[in-house]
Design a protein around this motif. Structure first.
Motif, PDB file in Angstrom:
ATOM      1  N   VAL A  15      20.895  43.689 -34.276  1.00 42.37           N
ATOM      2  CA  VAL A  15      21.456  45.029 -34.053  1.00 42.37           C
ATOM      3  C   VAL A  15      22.768  44.983 -33.296  1.00 42.37           C
ATOM      4  N   SER A  16      23.564  46.033 -33.560  1.00 42.20           N
ATOM      5  CA  SER A  16      24.823  46.240 -32.847  1.00 42.20           C
ATOM      6  C   SER A  16      24.590  47.230 -31.702  1.00 42.20           C
ATOM      7  N   ALA A  17      25.631  47.432 -30.928  1.00 48.88           N
ATOM      8  CA  ALA A  17      25.586  48.431 -29.858  1.00 48.88           C
ATOM      9  C   ALA A  17      25.482  49.821 -30.468  1.00 48.88           C
ATOM     10  N   THR A  59      29.348  52.839 -28.378  1.00 54.29           N
ATOM     11  CA  THR A  59      29.204  52.163 -27.079  1.00 54.29           C
ATOM     12  C   THR A  59      30.302  51.130 -26.819  1.00 54.29           C
ATOM     13  N   THR A  60      30.608  50.306 -27.819  1.00 59.48           N
ATOM     14  CA  THR A  60      31.599  49.243 -27.587  1.00 59.48           C
ATOM     15  C   THR A  60      32.959  49.848 -27.249  1.00 59.48           C
ATOM     16  N   ASP A  61      33.348  50.882 -28.023  1.00 58.80           N
ATOM     17  CA  ASP A  61      34.628  51.560 -27.726  1.00 58.80           C
ATOM     18  C   ASP A  61      34.591  52.174 -26.327  1.00 58.80           C
ATOM     19  N   GLY A  84      26.394  46.166 -24.518  1.00 54.75           N
ATOM     20  CA  GLY A  84      26.075  47.190 -25.527  1.00 54.75           C
ATOM     21  C   GLY A  84      24.925  46.779 -26.421  1.00 54.75           C
ATOM     22  N   GLU A  85      24.979  45.580 -26.928  1.00 55.94           N
ATOM     23  CA  GLU A  85      23.946  45.099 -27.852  1.00 55.94           C
ATOM     24  C   GLU A  85      22.606  44.925 -27.127  1.00 55.94           C
ATOM     25  N   GLU A  86      22.673  44.628 -25.830  1.00 59.58           N
ATOM     26  CA  GLU A  86      21.416  44.412 -25.090  1.00 59.58           C
ATOM     27  C   GLU A  86      20.635  45.703 -24.916  1.00 59.58           C
ATOM     28  N   GLY A  95      34.126  39.001 -31.807  1.00 63.17           N
ATOM     29  CA  GLY A  95      35.151  39.843 -32.429  1.00 63.17           C
ATOM     30  C   GLY A  95      34.520  41.101 -32.996  1.00 63.17           C
ATOM     31  N   ARG A  96      35.331  42.174 -33.130  1.00 65.45           N
ATOM     32  CA  ARG A  96      34.792  43.462 -33.566  1.00 65.45           C
ATOM     33  C   ARG A  96      34.073  43.326 -34.909  1.00 65.45           C
ATOM     34  N   GLY A  97      32.946  43.975 -34.986  1.00 69.01           N
ATOM     35  CA  GLY A  97      32.151  43.881 -36.213  1.00 69.01           C
ATOM     36  C   GLY A  97      31.357  42.588 -36.317  1.00 69.01           C
ATOM     37  N   GLY A  98      31.297  41.831 -35.202  1.00 68.72           N
ATOM     38  CA  GLY A  98      30.722  40.481 -35.226  1.00 68.72           C
ATOM     39  C   GLY A  98      29.219  40.404 -35.419  1.00 68.72           C
ATOM     40  N   SER A  99      28.512  41.528 -35.321  1.00 63.99           N
ATOM     41  CA  SER A  99      27.062  41.472 -35.555  1.00 63.99           C
ATOM     42  C   SER A  99      26.742  41.070 -36.983  1.00 63.99           C
ATOM     43  N   ASP A 100      27.633  41.429 -37.913  1.00 64.60           N
ATOM     44  CA  ASP A 100      27.429  40.993 -39.303  1.00 64.60           C
ATOM     45  C   ASP A 100      27.366  39.466 -39.347  1.00 64.60           C
TER      46      ASP A 100
HETATM   47  N1  ASP Z   1      29.387  46.280 -31.236  1.00 66.37           N
HETATM   48  C1  ASP Z   1      30.406  45.415 -31.778  1.00 66.37           C
HETATM   49  C2  ASP Z   1      31.581  46.240 -32.279  1.00 66.37           C
HETATM   50  O1  ASP Z   1      31.581  47.449 -32.153  1.00 66.37           O
HETATM   51  C3  ASP Z   1      29.876  44.494 -32.845  1.00 66.37           C
HETATM   52  C4  ASP Z   1      29.453  45.167 -34.125  1.00 66.37           C
HETATM   53  O2  ASP Z   1      29.340  46.388 -34.211  1.00 66.37           O
HETATM   54  O3  ASP Z   1      29.181  44.431 -35.086  1.00 66.37           O
HETATM   55  O4  ASP Z   1      32.537  45.694 -32.755  1.00 66.37           O
END
Ligand code: ASP
Ligand code: ADP
Ligand code: MG
Length: 401
Positions: free
Chosen positions: A40-42, A46-48, A73-75, A149-154
């Motif tokens: 899961v992501s934040a 939340t990250t922003d 955030g992810e936690e 890096g942004r989007g790194g949960s993928d």
């Molecule tokens: N929470 C992180 C982001 O906003 C990672 C992700 O969403 O994959 O970039």
């Protein structure tokens, strides 16, 4: 039956209802007899929001502290989702990125996964638990927290799917799959049944946020087929894989990236080694350069222009300014009001006239092209950011509708 990795992005876990929605999807997968690893992501923005909080303290935060902050955030998400699963009677446990074995290099905020030790995840699976892993985070050799890096949960999800030899890797998000353009901006965009790793890698690298580009790189490397689907509407999504059926689509998508700045170094000496000097300086700073353009020499001088990510523009300028005695050169200018618009599709390899159709669509809208770059399966142009949405719509119309 088998092992399934399911990744849920920020909007899919943004509040209580969405968390329970995710918990039910996971429970159903589990009840169908599968082992499930969830990434899961934040939650939501939340990250922003955390980035904004840091900016309230300092304009130049330490990279280490930034990663420490963002990993939080992810936690929150892993623990809340695990509680929801337990509430539904599903045996589950949450693990941070480092508990799940993500070892990365030292590059804070854009760390790369070096090694993934899956013992803990596997031992929890063996205890019949759903394992809920925090995406986007890892640990470097100094035992400090890093982010991918942004989007790194993928990327976290694909890495787990590869390391665990999962039978499926599902990327749940807030749209129904990969579309021919951002469906939130281009209502006429159509959903793709399937797309190749190579096409998806280009689209993701060129601004289609739906998948992180490193995740696609990793999926291609380990041949992990991805299924991009909606966490809200249970309809078939898009399959990302090595080869797709020929279906006569010339281009698969149009992407927009506004995270670009164009730097120009004027009047550098037109002598061997100039490009090496300039770009090695940027490489030392870990700055990615994308499109490069140089004028033909005149009076022993030339101008060099290139694009870098917006966030790196200032440090690129200062690196170059500090080195003017070494590289020579006159004015260094930076244009932050640009956008890169790209078309992607393996079909263009065997068809002529694709570039001219794209340029005609821009001409019809009276949009000026500042830079052009092409590869086998993509064409990108740099234009004024103010024209970006109009350009995407016009190009999409020209090819897809
Ligand atoms: N929470 C992180 C982001 O906003 C990672 C992700 O969403 O994959 O970039
Ligand atoms: P998540 O939080 O699930 O990771 P993201 O916001 O990172 O979701 O990515 C999903 C978003 O990507 C969509 O809401 C959509 O606006 C955007 N997007 C951009 N280009 C595309 C595309 N070609 N196909 C689908 N979605 C796209
Ligand atoms: Mg995402």
């Amino acid at each position: 039956m088998g092992l399934i990795v399911q990744k849920f992005g920020g909007s899919s876990v943004k509040d209580r209802d969405r968390i329970f929605n995710v918990a039910r999807i996971v429970m159903n997968t589990r009840n169908a007899g599968n082992d499930v690893v969830v990434v899961v992501s934040a939650q939501g923005d939340t990250t922003d929001d955390l980035i904004t909080k840091a900016a309230e303290i300092t304009s130049d935060p330490s990279h280490r502290e930034m990663d420490m902050l963002l990993a939080a955030g992810e936690e929150i998400s892993i623990s809340l989702l695990t509680m929801a699963l337990q509430e539904l009677g599903v045996s589950a446990i949450s693990l941070t990125g480092w508990q799940a074995g993500f070892n990365t290099d030292r590059a804070y905020s854009k760390a790369r996964i070096k090694r993934l030790d899956t013992e803990r995840v596997e031992s929890e699976l063996a205890r019949n638990r759903v394992v809920v892993v925090a995406g986007f985070q890892g640990l470097n050799r100094s035992d400090d927290i890093t982010t991918l890096g942004r989007g790194g949960s993928d990327t976290s999800a694909v890495a787990l799917a590869a390391a665990l030899h999962a039978d499926r890797c599902q990327i749940f998000t807030d749209v129904e799959g990969v579309y021919t353009a951002d469906p939130r901006k281009i209502p006429k965009a159509t959903k793709l049944k399937e797309i190749t790793f190579d096409e998806m890698l280009e689209l993701a690298s060129l601004g289609a946020q739906v998948l992180n580009n490193r995740s696609v790189e990793l999926a291609k490397k380990y041949n992990v087929e991805l299924e991009v689907i909606s966490s809200i509407n249970p309809v078939p999504g898009t399959i990302v894989k090595e080869e797709t059926k020929v279906e006569g689509m010339l281009i698969k998508g149009v992407a927009k990236d506004t995270d670009v700045a164009v730097l120009t170094v004027k009047d550098v000496p037109d002598v061997p080694g100039m490009s090496f000097k300039i770009f090695s300086l940027l490489a030392q700073k870990n700055i990615n350069v994308d499109i490069i353009l140089q004028t033909t020499g005149r009076d022993g001088m030339k101008d060099m222009s290139f694009t870098v990510p917006l966030g790196d523009a200032e440090s690129a300028v200062s690196a170059l300014k500090n080195a003017t005695s070494r590289i020579g050169g006159g004015d260094i200018t930076v244009d932050k009001g640009c956008a890169k618009i790209s078309i992607v599709g393996a079909g263009m390899q065997s068809h002529s006239g694709v570039a001219s159709t794209m340029f005609e669509a821009l001409f019809n809208q009276n949009i000026n092209i500042k830079m052009i770059s092409t590869s086998e399966i993509k064409i990108s142009v740099i234009i004024d950011e103010a024209d970006a949405d109009k350009a995407v719509a016009a190009i999409h119309d020209a090819f897809i509708n």
